[in-house]
Design a protein around this motif. Sequence first.
Motif, PDB file in Angstrom:
ATOM      1  N   GLN A 157      32.502  75.286  58.876  1.00 26.74           N
ATOM      2  CA  GLN A 157      32.710  76.721  58.943  1.00 26.74           C
ATOM      3  C   GLN A 157      31.937  77.376  57.801  1.00 26.74           C
ATOM      4  O   GLN A 157      32.105  76.999  56.644  1.00 26.74           O
ATOM      5  N   THR A 158      31.089  78.343  58.158  1.00 23.72           N
ATOM      6  CA  THR A 158      30.295  78.979  57.107  1.00 23.72           C
ATOM      7  C   THR A 158      30.658  80.451  56.994  1.00 23.72           C
ATOM      8  O   THR A 158      30.957  81.113  57.981  1.00 23.72           O
ATOM      9  N   THR A 159      30.669  80.936  55.771  1.00 29.29           N
ATOM     10  CA  THR A 159      30.921  82.353  55.541  1.00 29.29           C
ATOM     11  C   THR A 159      29.723  82.935  54.802  1.00 29.29           C
ATOM     12  O   THR A 159      29.164  82.302  53.909  1.00 29.29           O
ATOM     13  N   ALA A 160      29.349  84.140  55.191  1.00 31.30           N
ATOM     14  CA  ALA A 160      28.156  84.766  54.619  1.00 31.30           C
ATOM     15  C   ALA A 160      28.517  85.635  53.416  1.00 31.30           C
ATOM     16  O   ALA A 160      29.675  85.737  53.037  1.00 31.30           O
ATOM     17  N   GLY A 161      27.494  86.241  52.811  1.00 28.53           N
ATOM     18  CA  GLY A 161      27.730  87.170  51.713  1.00 28.53           C
ATOM     19  C   GLY A 161      27.625  86.512  50.357  1.00 28.53           C
ATOM     20  O   GLY A 161      27.331  85.319  50.242  1.00 28.53           O
ATOM     21  N   ALA A 162      27.867  87.321  49.325  1.00 33.13           N
ATOM     22  CA  ALA A 162      27.715  86.871  47.945  1.00 33.13           C
ATOM     23  C   ALA A 162      28.644  85.697  47.639  1.00 33.13           C
ATOM     24  O   ALA A 162      28.289  84.788  46.895  1.00 33.13           O
ATOM     25  N   ASN A 163      29.876  85.726  48.225  1.00 38.02           N
ATOM     26  CA  ASN A 163      30.818  84.642  47.994  1.00 38.02           C
ATOM     27  C   ASN A 163      30.773  83.598  49.111  1.00 38.02           C
ATOM     28  O   ASN A 163      31.713  82.846  49.310  1.00 38.02           O
ATOM     29  N   GLY A 164      29.674  83.607  49.844  1.00 37.04           N
ATOM     30  CA  GLY A 164      29.548  82.730  51.007  1.00 37.04           C
ATOM     31  C   GLY A 164      29.586  81.263  50.650  1.00 37.04           C
ATOM     32  O   GLY A 164      29.278  80.864  49.529  1.00 37.04           O
ATOM     33  N   GLY A 165      29.987  80.474  51.635  1.00 40.88           N
ATOM     34  CA  GLY A 165      30.053  79.047  51.411  1.00 40.88           C
ATOM     35  C   GLY A 165      30.272  78.297  52.696  1.00 40.88           C
ATOM     36  O   GLY A 165      30.152  78.866  53.776  1.00 40.88           O
ATOM     37  N   ALA A 166      30.571  77.028  52.550  1.00 36.31           N
ATOM     38  CA  ALA A 166      30.807  76.185  53.714  1.00 36.31           C
ATOM     39  C   ALA A 166      32.085  75.398  53.518  1.00 36.31           C
ATOM     40  O   ALA A 166      32.429  75.013  52.399  1.00 36.31           O
ATOM     41  N   MET A 167      32.811  75.193  54.638  1.00 35.38           N
ATOM     42  CA  MET A 167      34.045  74.427  54.575  1.00 35.38           C
ATOM     43  C   MET A 167      34.064  73.451  55.732  1.00 35.38           C
ATOM     44  O   MET A 167      33.843  73.832  56.876  1.00 35.38           O
ATOM     45  N   PHE A 168      34.320  72.182  55.393  1.00 27.07           N
ATOM     46  CA  PHE A 168      34.394  71.162  56.437  1.00 27.07           C
ATOM     47  C   PHE A 168      35.816  71.086  56.983  1.00 27.07           C
ATOM     48  O   PHE A 168      36.759  70.849  56.233  1.00 27.07           O
ATOM     49  N   ILE A 169      35.959  71.323  58.283  1.00 25.34           N
ATOM     50  CA  ILE A 169      37.263  71.239  58.933  1.00 25.34           C
ATOM     51  C   ILE A 169      37.254  70.045  59.885  1.00 25.34           C
ATOM     52  O   ILE A 169      36.509  70.029  60.854  1.00 25.34           O
ATOM     53  N   PRO A 170      38.061  69.013  59.581  1.00 27.68           N
ATOM     54  CA  PRO A 170      38.083  67.847  60.457  1.00 27.68           C
ATOM     55  C   PRO A 170      38.653  68.256  61.815  1.00 27.68           C
ATOM     56  O   PRO A 170      39.827  68.616  61.911  1.00 27.68           O
ATOM     57  N   LYS A 171      37.830  68.286  62.815  1.00 30.14           N
ATOM     58  CA  LYS A 171      38.280  68.647  64.163  1.00 30.14           C
ATOM     59  C   LYS A 171      37.494  67.760  65.104  1.00 30.14           C
ATOM     60  O   LYS A 171      36.297  67.944  65.290  1.00 30.14           O
ATOM     61  N   ILE A 172      38.184  66.789  65.663  1.00 33.34           N
ATOM     62  CA  ILE A 172      37.472  65.817  66.478  1.00 33.34           C
ATOM     63  C   ILE A 172      37.391  66.310  67.916  1.00 33.34           C
ATOM     64  O   ILE A 172      38.161  67.178  68.349  1.00 33.34           O
ATOM     65  N   SER A 173      36.445  65.742  68.665  1.00 31.30           N
ATOM     66  CA  SER A 173      36.252  66.117  70.064  1.00 31.30           C
ATOM     67  C   SER A 173      37.342  65.474  70.926  1.00 31.30           C
ATOM     68  O   SER A 173      38.015  64.537  70.510  1.00 31.30           O
ATOM     69  N   VAL A 174      37.497  66.001  72.141  1.00 29.56           N
ATOM     70  CA  VAL A 174      38.476  65.440  73.081  1.00 29.56           C
ATOM     71  C   VAL A 174      38.145  63.968  73.366  1.00 29.56           C
ATOM     72  O   VAL A 174      39.042  63.116  73.418  1.00 29.56           O
ATOM     73  N   GLU A 175      36.856  63.670  73.506  1.00 30.97           N
ATOM     74  CA  GLU A 175      36.444  62.290  73.794  1.00 30.97           C
ATOM     75  C   GLU A 175      36.878  61.353  72.659  1.00 30.97           C
ATOM     76  O   GLU A 175      37.376  60.257  72.888  1.00 30.97           O
ATOM     77  N   ARG A 176      36.665  61.822  71.438  1.00 31.45           N
ATOM     78  CA  ARG A 176      37.038  60.989  70.293  1.00 31.45           C
ATOM     79  C   ARG A 176      38.560  60.839  70.235  1.00 31.45           C
ATOM     80  O   ARG A 176      39.077  59.758  69.946  1.00 31.45           O
ATOM     81  N   ALA A 177      39.287  61.907  70.528  1.00 28.32           N
ATOM     82  CA  ALA A 177      40.751  61.845  70.541  1.00 28.32           C
ATOM     83  C   ALA A 177      41.227  60.835  71.578  1.00 28.32           C
ATOM     84  O   ALA A 177      42.123  60.015  71.313  1.00 28.32           O
ATOM     85  N   GLU A 178      40.608  60.863  72.751  1.00 29.08           N
ATOM     86  CA  GLU A 178      40.975  59.909  73.807  1.00 29.08           C
ATOM     87  C   GLU A 178      40.729  58.473  73.358  1.00 29.08           C
ATOM     88  O   GLU A 178      41.527  57.578  73.626  1.00 29.08           O
ATOM     89  N   MET A 179      39.618  58.281  72.643  1.00 30.01           N
ATOM     90  CA  MET A 179      39.274  56.944  72.180  1.00 30.01           C
ATOM     91  C   MET A 179      40.303  56.448  71.151  1.00 30.01           C
ATOM     92  O   MET A 179      40.727  55.293  71.199  1.00 30.01           O
ATOM     93  N   ILE A 180      40.692  57.330  70.238  1.00 33.66           N
ATOM     94  CA  ILE A 180      41.665  56.946  69.203  1.00 33.66           C
ATOM     95  C   ILE A 180      43.001  56.575  69.852  1.00 33.66           C
ATOM     96  O   ILE A 180      43.620  55.561  69.517  1.00 33.66           O
ATOM     97  N   ILE A 181      43.430  57.381  70.814  1.00 33.74           N
ATOM     98  CA  ILE A 181      44.705  57.104  71.471  1.00 33.74           C
ATOM     99  C   ILE A 181      44.636  55.809  72.277  1.00 33.74           C
ATOM    100  O   ILE A 181      45.574  55.013  72.274  1.00 33.74           O
ATOM    101  N   SER A 182      43.492  55.578  72.923  1.00 29.60           N
ATOM    102  CA  SER A 182      43.420  54.372  73.738  1.00 29.60           C
ATOM    103  C   SER A 182      43.381  53.118  72.859  1.00 29.60           C
ATOM    104  O   SER A 182      43.967  52.087  73.187  1.00 29.60           O
ATOM    105  N   GLU A 183      42.720  53.209  71.691  1.00 24.85           N
ATOM    106  CA  GLU A 183      42.734  52.079  70.739  1.00 24.85           C
ATOM    107  C   GLU A 183      44.147  51.807  70.226  1.00 24.85           C
ATOM    108  O   GLU A 183      44.585  50.666  70.116  1.00 24.85           O
ATOM    109  N   PHE A 184      44.836  52.888  69.905  1.00 24.45           N
ATOM    110  CA  PHE A 184      46.204  52.778  69.383  1.00 24.45           C
ATOM    111  C   PHE A 184      47.113  52.173  70.454  1.00 24.45           C
ATOM    112  O   PHE A 184      47.928  51.283  70.177  1.00 24.45           O
ATOM    113  N   LYS A 185      46.934  52.616  71.696  1.00 25.55           N
ATOM    114  CA  LYS A 185      47.743  52.122  72.819  1.00 25.55           C
ATOM    115  C   LYS A 185      47.528  50.618  73.005  1.00 25.55           C
ATOM    116  O   LYS A 185      48.481  49.855  73.144  1.00 25.55           O
TER     117      LYS A 185
END
Lengths: 276, 276
Positions: free
Chosen positions: A60-88
């Motif tokens: 997530q990026t914000t513009a302007g003088a105080n602008g910056g970047a923030m990493f938000i861990p948000k995985i894709s549906v495919e990756r979520a399915e893979m994690i659940i199937s491994e766990f199962k």
Amino acid sequence: MKYKRSERLVYMTQHLITNPNKLIPLTTYVDKFSQAKSSISEDIRIIKDVFNAEGLGILQTTAGANGGAMFIPKISVERAEMIISEFKEDLESSERLLPGGYLYMSDIMGNPKMMNDIGDLIATMYGGLEIDSVVTIATKGISLANAVARKLNVPVAVIRKDNKVTEGSTVSINYVSGSTRKIETMVLSKRTLKEGSRVLVVDDFLRAGGSITGVTNLMEEFNATVVGVSVLVEAKEVANRRFNDYTSLLKVSEIDEFNESFVVEEGNCLDYITGK
Amino acid sequence: MKYKRSERLVYMTQHLITNPNKLIPLTTYVDKFSQAKSSISEDIRIIKDVFNAEGLGILQTTAGANGGAMFIPKISVERAEMIISEFKEDLESSERLLPGGYLYMSDIMGNPKMMNDIGDLIATMYGGLEIDSVVTIATKGISLANAVARKLNVPVAVIRKDNKVTEGSTVSINYVSGSTRKIETMVLSKRTLKEGSRVLVVDDFLRAGGSITGVTNLMEEFNATVVGVSVLVEAKEVANRRFNDYTSLLKVSEIDEFNESFVVEEGNCLDYITGK
């Protein structure tokens, strides 16, 4: 430090992903690399595009003088399915059934890679909400709470069932265990959770929901708001559950101690991710 | 997926650091990016050099047909000093003294960023040794054990002081608590730790060392070898400690309950890092 773009990208990628949910001002990188802001912005755009394309999370990026970047861990549906199937697969695989219909899960809770993946998954479900703290119950839930809290960049508060002198003044409540029908006590140190916090509750296993109901009652004593409840596994066939609003990764049913068998299916967390 | 070098570097950096202590074959990247091995090798070299220059860890590369790269979290002495000084400042800062000379530390154990940093530090000290499992004692040590185990890419085994039915068959020992002189029990599920494992023991606080001695005795029952013991904080002025071979991040002394004061100084872990 004068780095080329390729070298800056290595540094910035590791820096952003090891500081999730924290806004890093662009000036941090401008100063570190003695580069123009436009070059750094272009670096950020490259990282953002790769994270997007690979389903690794959102930059997530914000513009302007105080602008910056923030990493938000948000995985894709495919990756979520893979994690659940491994766990199962893991939950189904070995002889987990213990006397009383309990499942042995300590190996799963003690597996850092799996906890890390599941942390990504739960952070994806609840990352959009304002959360001040992840709350769990000792002992089993702690590894999961750590994994989720690290992704959300918030502290963990551990509720205990014994009152140890070493945590200072505490608030305690009594609750009825849904499975055993015994009256038990739950304790949280006053200093561990700020009054009025917004909390995400996580735990390893949900049966009748007595513990989770206890946690929500204890949260009231802290004037805290429970913004969500997420469990790894729920027992599917429990009637009269005291708590209905939660997400689970897997559901277990048809627990047959005599034949040492049980059935595992997906919980509702994928609906929660795709429905967003 | 056809990526430019800059894009490959973003993907590979995140992939390597989220899979510490695991050999990633170069073919993984060759196949993913449909690139010549020479290009991927050059990518790896760039990542390696930046990690080196920034003290972020070591990228160990192996040549040949089965060649690959492995990220080993190994922080620099400067970074280790910074982590310890931040931890020291935090421990000194607020009113932590509890009745009985205990220190309130739950906020530190529940701080994911600090646990992550300290995990890097302890993994740096012991990363060179062959370790199969990180062992700790419930409840306080669990967050630290998770943080270290994640960096070493090994499982966590949690020893409990209560015997819960939900972990299957267990091995237990009695030990004498060094502080209270009471006889207590320590329990570990048989399935949680493989016979003959090489283990690193971590805990939050070391006083007389009764618990750690108990752990080493329990490890004998599993034919396990204790390759190291590391604690966050040790009480400096304890005489007759049962256990001498350990590392600590900080030492606390001159605990004065009446004036609510205590002295914090560095432990021996920096000697351990620089002496290597």
